[in-house]
Design a protein around this motif. Structure first.
Motif, PDB file in Angstrom:
ATOM      1  N   ALA A   1       0.852  -1.180   0.168  1.00 33.31           N
ATOM      2  CA  ALA A   1      -0.119   0.032   0.080  1.00 33.31           C
ATOM      3  C   ALA A   1       0.754   1.201  -0.020  1.00 33.31           C
ATOM      4  CB  ALA A   1      -0.887  -0.041   1.180  1.00 33.31           C
ATOM      5  N   LEU A   2       0.510   2.286  -0.676  1.00 31.38           N
ATOM      6  CA  LEU A   2       1.061   3.589  -0.744  1.00 31.38           C
ATOM      7  C   LEU A   2       0.111   4.777  -0.063  1.00 31.38           C
ATOM      8  CD1 LEU A   2       2.311   1.827  -3.178  1.00 31.38           C
ATOM      9  CD2 LEU A   2       3.197   4.017  -3.918  1.00 31.38           C
ATOM     10  N   LEU A   3       0.700   5.538   0.611  1.00 32.09           N
ATOM     11  CA  LEU A   3      -0.214   6.569   1.128  1.00 32.09           C
ATOM     12  C   LEU A   3       0.212   7.807   0.525  1.00 32.09           C
ATOM     13  CD1 LEU A   3      -2.166   7.656   3.447  1.00 32.09           C
ATOM     14  CD2 LEU A   3      -0.131   7.962   4.821  1.00 32.09           C
ATOM     15  N   LEU A   4      -0.881   8.513  -0.035  1.00 31.23           N
ATOM     16  CA  LEU A   4      -0.742   9.726  -0.759  1.00 31.23           C
ATOM     17  C   LEU A   4      -1.470  10.808  -0.421  1.00 31.23           C
ATOM     18  CD1 LEU A   4      -1.382   8.421  -4.541  1.00 31.23           C
ATOM     19  CD2 LEU A   4       0.682   8.175  -3.133  1.00 31.23           C
ATOM     20  N   GLY A   5      -0.595  11.665  -0.092  1.00 32.85           N
ATOM     21  CA  GLY A   5      -1.243  13.307   0.429  1.00 32.85           C
ATOM     22  C   GLY A   5      -1.482  14.025  -0.569  1.00 32.85           C
ATOM     23  N   ASN A   6      -2.774  13.849  -1.343  1.00 33.48           N
ATOM     24  CA  ASN A   6      -3.140  14.809  -2.553  1.00 33.48           C
ATOM     25  C   ASN A   6      -3.545  16.337  -2.331  1.00 33.48           C
ATOM     26  OD1 ASN A   6      -3.329  15.056  -5.310  1.00 33.48           O
ATOM     27  ND2 ASN A   6      -5.715  14.818  -5.091  1.00 33.48           N
TER      28      ASN A   6
ATOM     29  N   GLY B   1       4.089   0.890   7.604  1.00 31.57           N
ATOM     30  CA  GLY B   1       5.088   0.281   6.872  1.00 31.57           C
ATOM     31  C   GLY B   1       4.788   0.655   5.408  1.00 31.57           C
ATOM     32  N   CYS B   2       4.152   1.686   4.852  1.00 31.33           N
ATOM     33  CA  CYS B   2       4.169   1.979   3.563  1.00 31.33           C
ATOM     34  C   CYS B   2       4.686   3.034   2.979  1.00 31.33           C
ATOM     35  CB  CYS B   2       2.687   1.823   3.113  1.00 31.33           C
ATOM     36  SG  CYS B   2       1.635   3.126   4.038  1.00 31.33           S
ATOM     37  N   LEU B   3       5.042   3.237   1.692  1.00 33.17           N
ATOM     38  CA  LEU B   3       5.568   4.379   1.120  1.00 33.17           C
ATOM     39  C   LEU B   3       4.504   5.418   1.245  1.00 33.17           C
ATOM     40  CD1 LEU B   3       7.067   2.934  -2.069  1.00 33.17           C
ATOM     41  CD2 LEU B   3       8.272   3.538  -0.018  1.00 33.17           C
ATOM     42  N   PHE B   4       5.256   6.717   1.354  1.00 27.37           N
ATOM     43  CA  PHE B   4       4.378   7.988   1.375  1.00 27.37           C
ATOM     44  C   PHE B   4       4.747   9.099   0.285  1.00 27.37           C
ATOM     45  CE2 PHE B   4       4.050  12.271   3.235  1.00 27.37           C
ATOM     46  CZ  PHE B   4       2.877  12.272   3.247  1.00 27.37           C
ATOM     47  N   PHE B   5       3.802   9.704  -0.303  1.00 27.05           N
ATOM     48  CA  PHE B   5       4.290  10.765  -1.397  1.00 27.05           C
ATOM     49  C   PHE B   5       3.153  11.900  -1.045  1.00 27.05           C
ATOM     50  CE2 PHE B   5       5.450   6.812  -3.320  1.00 27.05           C
ATOM     51  CZ  PHE B   5       6.702   7.168  -3.460  1.00 27.05           C
ATOM     52  N   GLU B   6       3.413  13.131  -1.196  1.00 25.25           N
ATOM     53  CA  GLU B   6       2.511  13.925  -1.440  1.00 25.25           C
ATOM     54  C   GLU B   6       2.522  14.441  -2.813  1.00 25.25           C
ATOM     55  OE1 GLU B   6       2.048  16.448   2.823  1.00 25.25           O
ATOM     56  OE2 GLU B   6       3.583  17.166   1.327  1.00 25.25           O
ATOM     57  N   VAL B   7       1.332  14.616  -3.149  1.00 24.10           N
ATOM     58  CA  VAL B   7       1.319  14.858  -4.718  1.00 24.10           C
ATOM     59  C   VAL B   7       0.074  15.849  -5.187  1.00 24.10           C
ATOM     60  CG1 VAL B   7       1.843  12.603  -5.776  1.00 24.10           C
ATOM     61  CG2 VAL B   7      -0.360  13.072  -4.773  1.00 24.10           C
ATOM     62  N   SER B   8       0.042  16.283  -6.404  1.00 33.11           N
ATOM     63  CA  SER B   8      -1.144  16.982  -6.773  1.00 33.11           C
ATOM     64  C   SER B   8      -1.600  16.556  -8.106  1.00 33.11           C
ATOM     65  CB  SER B   8      -0.463  18.429  -6.885  1.00 33.11           C
ATOM     66  OG  SER B   8      -1.636  19.233  -7.500  1.00 33.11           O
ATOM     67  N   ALA B   9      -2.954  16.358  -8.313  1.00 32.41           N
ATOM     68  CA  ALA B   9      -3.306  15.723  -9.293  1.00 32.41           C
ATOM     69  C   ALA B   9      -3.487  17.160 -10.450  1.00 32.41           C
ATOM     70  CB  ALA B   9      -4.927  15.455  -9.226  1.00 32.41           C
TER      71      ALA B   9
END
Ligand SMILES: Nc1nc2c(ncn2[C@@H]2O[C@H](COP(=O)(O)OP(=O)(O)OP(=O)(O)O)[C@@H](O)[C@H]2O)c(=O)[nH]1
Length: 266
Positions: A129-134, A157-165
């Motif tokens: 699972a990856l956690l995304l802060g959009n 224990g998952c990867l994390f990214f902040e992103v923007s659509a």
């Protein structure tokens, strides 16, 4: 020989056989699941959509020189996990999305990660699972700090990214490709425990409700097939949409856009 991502794998000709990867995008309504999905598939940002549509898209990708037949389920759960079996037993990896400007969506993402952790425990397999802060472009209205995202991801224990659509495509693509890599890693570790692929011919075996045992009251499990997926209910009307040219950038490539029913793309 064990595989090294980005390098050919000896012997079994994986270069020519696309790897099949199913990704499910989870998160609270409005977190940006559809926007991220469409951004990934078309490089475009959408502004309007039908929130009750639940679509599964397919796209031919190349990840680390390997062809991948990627299916992306853009779920429509309303505010909490519902009928989760349809994606728990289908996806090889999950993108759990919240919006950095919504504390509620962050709390929901925590529920989704808990659900995945329970399912992993029940099935005794690791679930990438990856956690995304959009909505990183809305950082001035932040209700969730980056440190909180990092901490939550660390807890599970998952990867994390902040992103923007609505910002750069490459970053969004990178995140989806990371999910493929995570799924591939698991598939290579235990190819015999691949999740069931839901097809018209094959219904899933009945499972007792996970939630009853773990107190996630809002998540219910159904026995379903693609047929019942289409009939599914109330909140979600699922359909399979094939995006023929996933990298369409020109408005002249209208056939691609018309396949994305429910979205207005500009
Ligand atoms: N500013 C900004 N708005 C975004 C972003 N992503 C999505 N939105 C907007 O947020 C709203 C909700 O986005 P959706 O992609 O429909 O959210 P969702 O999670 O799919 O919501 P449901 O379909 O209801 O489950 C829409 O108005 C989008 O245009 C983003 O990265 N930045």
């Amino acid at each position: 020989m064990s595989s090294v991502f980005g390098k050919p794998r000896a012997g079994i000709g994986l270069q020519s056989v696309p790897l099949e990867v199913n990704l499910a995008i989870l998160g609270r309504r409005g977190a940006g699941k559809s926007a991220l999905t469409v951004k990934f598939l078309t490089k475009r940002f959408i502004s309007e959509y039908d929130p009750n549509l639940e679509d599964t898209y397919s796209s031919e990708e190349t990840v680390d020189h390997q062809p991948v037949h990627l299916r992306v389920m853009d779920t429509a759960d309303l505010d909490t996990p519902r009928n989760c079996e349809r994606y728990l037993n289908w996806a090889h990896a999950f993108l759990v999305v919240y919006s950095v400007d919504s504390r509620q969506s962050f709390d929901s993402s925590s529920s989704y990660l808990e659900l995945l952790a329970l399912h992993a425990k029940e099935t005794q397999r690791s679930i990438p699972a990856l956690l995304l802060g959009n909505k990183l472009d809305m950082a001035q209205y932040r209700q969730v700090t980056k440190a909180e995202g990092v901490a939550l991801a660390g807890r599970f224990g998952c990867l994390f990214f902040e992103v923007s659509a609505c910002l750069d495509f490459e970053h969004v693509q990178h995140v989806f490709h990371e999910a493929v890599r995570e799924a591939r890693r698991e598939l290579e570790k235990s190819p015999l425990t691949r999740p069931l692929f839901i097809s018209e011919e094959r219904a899933l075996p009945h499972q007792a409700p996970l939630t009853a045992r773990h107190g996630l009251a809002s998540c219910t499990f159904n026995t379903l097939s693609t047929v019942s997926l289409k009939e599914m209910p109330t909140v979600a009307q699922a359909k399979l949409v094939t995006v023929k040219s996933s990298r369409a950038q020109s408005k002249r490539k209208a056939p691609t856009l018309t396949l994305l029913k429910g979205f207005k793309i500009f």
